[in-house]
Write a protein that holds these residues in place. Structure first.
Motif, PDB file in Angstrom:
ATOM      1  N   ARG A 111      -6.131   7.523   2.362  1.00  0.00           N
ATOM      2  CA  ARG A 111      -7.079   8.149   3.274  1.00  0.00           C
ATOM      3  C   ARG A 111      -6.406   8.632   4.553  1.00  0.00           C
ATOM      4  N   CYS A 112      -6.783   9.842   5.014  1.00  0.00           N
ATOM      5  CA  CYS A 112      -6.331  10.337   6.314  1.00  0.00           C
ATOM      6  C   CYS A 112      -7.186   9.659   7.381  1.00  0.00           C
ATOM      7  N   SER A 113      -6.609   8.718   8.098  1.00  0.00           N
ATOM      8  CA  SER A 113      -7.385   7.956   9.066  1.00  0.00           C
ATOM      9  C   SER A 113      -6.767   7.974  10.456  1.00  0.00           C
ATOM     10  N   ALA A 114      -5.731   8.802  10.672  1.00  0.00           N
ATOM     11  CA  ALA A 114      -5.074   8.860  11.973  1.00  0.00           C
ATOM     12  C   ALA A 114      -4.384  10.205  12.132  1.00  0.00           C
ATOM     13  N   PRO A 115      -4.178  10.663  13.383  1.00  0.00           N
ATOM     14  CA  PRO A 115      -3.468  11.914  13.605  1.00  0.00           C
ATOM     15  C   PRO A 115      -2.083  11.942  12.968  1.00  0.00           C
ATOM     16  N   SER A 116      -1.396  10.799  12.909  1.00  0.00           N
ATOM     17  CA  SER A 116      -0.049  10.768  12.341  1.00  0.00           C
ATOM     18  C   SER A 116      -0.037  11.272  10.910  1.00  0.00           C
ATOM     19  N   GLU A 117      -1.105  10.989  10.163  1.00  0.00           N
ATOM     20  CA  GLU A 117      -1.174  11.430   8.772  1.00  0.00           C
ATOM     21  C   GLU A 117      -1.377  12.941   8.684  1.00  0.00           C
ATOM     22  N   VAL A 118      -2.130  13.501   9.618  1.00  0.00           N
ATOM     23  CA  VAL A 118      -2.318  14.956   9.654  1.00  0.00           C
ATOM     24  C   VAL A 118      -0.988  15.643   9.958  1.00  0.00           C
ATOM     25  N   TYR A 119      -0.243  15.113  10.932  1.00  0.00           N
ATOM     26  CA  TYR A 119       1.059  15.687  11.263  1.00  0.00           C
ATOM     27  C   TYR A 119       2.010  15.615  10.075  1.00  0.00           C
ATOM     28  N   MET A 120       1.987  14.506   9.348  1.00  0.00           N
ATOM     29  CA  MET A 120       2.877  14.354   8.211  1.00  0.00           C
ATOM     30  C   MET A 120       2.585  15.415   7.151  1.00  0.00           C
ATOM     31  N   LEU A 121       1.297  15.677   6.907  1.00  0.00           N
ATOM     32  CA  LEU A 121       0.933  16.693   5.926  1.00  0.00           C
ATOM     33  C   LEU A 121       1.353  18.086   6.392  1.00  0.00           C
ATOM     34  N   LEU A 122       1.179  18.374   7.681  1.00  0.00           N
ATOM     35  CA  LEU A 122       1.587  19.673   8.214  1.00  0.00           C
ATOM     36  C   LEU A 122       3.095  19.880   8.070  1.00  0.00           C
ATOM     37  N   LYS A 123       3.871  18.874   8.419  1.00  0.00           N
ATOM     38  CA  LYS A 123       5.321  19.001   8.385  1.00  0.00           C
ATOM     39  C   LYS A 123       5.878  19.008   6.969  1.00  0.00           C
ATOM     40  N   SER A 124       5.062  18.589   5.997  1.00  0.00           N
ATOM     41  CA  SER A 124       5.523  18.539   4.615  1.00  0.00           C
ATOM     42  C   SER A 124       5.166  19.794   3.830  1.00  0.00           C
ATOM     43  N   SER A 125       4.498  20.752   4.471  1.00  0.00           N
ATOM     44  CA  SER A 125       4.029  21.948   3.779  1.00  0.00           C
ATOM     45  C   SER A 125       4.925  23.148   4.062  1.00  0.00           C
ATOM     46  N   ASP A 126       5.308  23.847   3.004  1.00  0.00           N
ATOM     47  CA  ASP A 126       6.064  25.087   3.163  1.00  0.00           C
ATOM     48  C   ASP A 126       5.179  26.221   3.678  1.00  0.00           C
ATOM     49  N   PHE A 127       3.904  26.213   3.317  1.00  0.00           N
ATOM     50  CA  PHE A 127       3.014  27.321   3.644  1.00  0.00           C
ATOM     51  C   PHE A 127       2.696  27.395   5.137  1.00  0.00           C
ATOM     52  N   VAL A 128       2.653  26.239   5.805  1.00  0.00           N
ATOM     53  CA  VAL A 128       2.271  26.212   7.213  1.00  0.00           C
ATOM     54  C   VAL A 128       3.233  27.035   8.066  1.00  0.00           C
ATOM     55  N   LEU A 129       4.513  27.015   7.731  1.00  0.00           N
ATOM     56  CA  LEU A 129       5.504  27.718   8.537  1.00  0.00           C
ATOM     57  C   LEU A 129       5.254  29.220   8.597  1.00  0.00           C
ATOM     58  N   HIS A 130       4.629  29.773   7.563  1.00  0.00           N
ATOM     59  CA  HIS A 130       4.312  31.208   7.577  1.00  0.00           C
ATOM     60  C   HIS A 130       3.404  31.548   8.741  1.00  0.00           C
ATOM     61  N   ASP A 131       2.473  30.656   9.073  1.00  0.00           N
ATOM     62  CA  ASP A 131       1.522  30.920  10.143  1.00  0.00           C
ATOM     63  C   ASP A 131       2.065  30.564  11.519  1.00  0.00           C
ATOM     64  N   VAL A 132       3.210  29.876  11.578  1.00  0.00           N
ATOM     65  CA  VAL A 132       3.784  29.484  12.855  1.00  0.00           C
ATOM     66  C   VAL A 132       4.543  30.634  13.500  1.00  0.00           C
ATOM     67  N   GLU A 133       5.290  31.373  12.707  1.00  0.00           N
ATOM     68  CA  GLU A 133       6.093  32.474  13.223  1.00  0.00           C
ATOM     69  C   GLU A 133       5.289  33.764  13.271  1.00  0.00           C
ATOM     70  N   GLU A 134       5.149  34.340  14.450  1.00  0.00           N
ATOM     71  CA  GLU A 134       4.365  35.573  14.609  1.00  0.00           C
ATOM     72  C   GLU A 134       4.953  36.718  13.800  1.00  0.00           C
ATOM     73  N   GLU A 135       6.283  36.743  13.664  1.00  0.00           N
ATOM     74  CA  GLU A 135       6.927  37.818  12.904  1.00  0.00           C
ATOM     75  C   GLU A 135       6.474  37.824  11.447  1.00  0.00           C
ATOM     76  N   SER A 136       6.314  36.654  10.849  1.00  0.00           N
ATOM     77  CA  SER A 136       5.885  36.591   9.448  1.00  0.00           C
ATOM     78  C   SER A 136       4.392  36.859   9.309  1.00  0.00           C
ATOM     79  N   VAL A 137       3.608  36.469  10.297  1.00  0.00           N
ATOM     80  CA  VAL A 137       2.166  36.710  10.246  1.00  0.00           C
ATOM     81  C   VAL A 137       1.864  38.201  10.232  1.00  0.00           C
ATOM     82  N   PHE A 138       2.595  38.983  11.040  1.00  0.00           N
ATOM     83  CA  PHE A 138       2.322  40.416  11.171  1.00  0.00           C
ATOM     84  C   PHE A 138       3.356  41.267  10.459  1.00  0.00           C
TER      85      PHE A 138
END
Length: 326
Positions: A111-138
């Motif tokens: 169960r996701c029961s703390a912010p630390s778990e949300v951060y872990m999921l974000l940092k473990s995803s390849d797809f999230v990085l696409h939305d981080v860099e403005e150059e790739s978004v546009f």
């Protein structure tokens, strides 16, 4: 000759950012919270190497243990802390309930029961990085020379979790305000989709939902939307909107096929599904994006271990979870 897919401007892309469309479609979508803006320090955190949890995200005031070598020839790793974001994540978890989609073993939900778990999921995803860099978004967008373009800001979207049956997920393609095609999203064979009566019901439900909830409200002429149908196939919930462009996976279609559907003037949207277990697109037992479907416990336990050590510890963790569920 008209292009198979339209060119996108920066304003077009921003229309698909979650905070742009969710307020208008909240009643027909999944309950969600938006944390915005996240700021430049959050962007640096997402781009930093390694899977490291921000200080304080585990609910304590103690600093996280150093996970880098502090030798003279190694620069210390930048530390991050986001107390305001942590507080909003905790509030969303409290509002929605401590649910998550990871299940391993099947009898023991993680169960996701703390912010630390949300951060872990974000940092473990390849797809999230696409939305981080403005150059790739546009990437590939045309300029908006005579139009004011809002600033692109990172946002974190937290969605209430509930069990999603992948056999009821569909991606729908709209070009020039016409619903052209509907594709099964999950790349597996579901026998119920071969029944003609069921197929007709799926198309009728999605077309009526689109006319009722989306057609007159969505601001652009070309777009795709993802929908999950209810168990009785009588209605649905909007999952996401994406550009009608090669950057969006056409799944069982190609954009050439969708172009032909538009020029052929089909009276109803065309539904494409996997019609047998031997279909070339069927992945059967291997889910799409399986390399991203890794529980955070697995990632945190694996740091610095040999394969034998990790296998032994992971087996112990599974056995412990099973005992706790008895």
């Amino acid at each position: 000759m008209e292009p198979v897919s339209p060119r996108l401007s920066r304003n077009d892309v921003l229309a698909f950012q979650f905070s742009s469309w969710y307020p208008r479609f909240e009643h027909a979508s999944i309950k969600s919270s938006i944390i915005r803006p996240l700021g430049e320090d959050f962007r640096r955190y997402m781009l930093a190497d390694g899977v490291r949890i921000p200080d304080g995200a585990d609910g304590t005031d103690e600093e996280a243990d150093q996970d880098v070598d502090d030798s003279d020839d190694e620069e210390p790793q930048e530390r991050f802390a986001f107390p305001e974001v942590d507080a909003k994540i905790r509030q969303a978890i409290e509002d929605y309930g401590a649910d998550a989609s990871w299940i391993l073993p099947p009898s023991s939900p993680l169960r996701c029961s703390a912010p630390s778990e949300v951060y872990m999921l974000l940092k473990s995803s390849d797809f999230v990085l696409h939305d981080v860099e403005e150059e790739s978004v546009f990437e590939g967008c045309t300029s908006d020379a005579e139009r004011e373009v809002p600033r692109y800001e990172l946002e974190l979207v937290l969605r209430k979790w509930y069990h999603v049956d992948p056999s009821r997920e569909f991606r729908c393609f709209v070009r020039s305000k016409k619903l052209l095609g509907i594709s099964q999203r999950d790349q597996n064979f579901y026998p119920y989709m071969t029944e003609q009566e069921t197929r007709k019901k799926i198309v009728d439900t999605i077309e009526k939902f689109w006319i009722r909830e989306i057609q007159r409200i969505w601001p652009t002429e070309d777009y795709t939307f993802d929908l999950i149908l209810t168990r009785d196939l009588e209605s649905g919930h909007i999952v996401d909107f994406n550009p009608y462009a090669p950057r969006t996976d056409p799944l069982l279609f190609t954009y050439d096929e969708l172009f032909m559907l538009r020029t052929d003037s089909h009276p109803t949207p065309v539904l494409k599904t996997i019609d047998s277990g031997s279909h070339e697109a069927a992945t059967r037992s291997s889910p799409a994006n399986v390399h991203n479907m890794v529980p955070f416990e697995l990632l945190s336990m694996s740091s610095g271990q040999t394969l034998d050590d990790f296998t032994r510890d992971w087996q112990r963790e599974i056995e412990r979870s099973m005992k706790e569920d008895i």
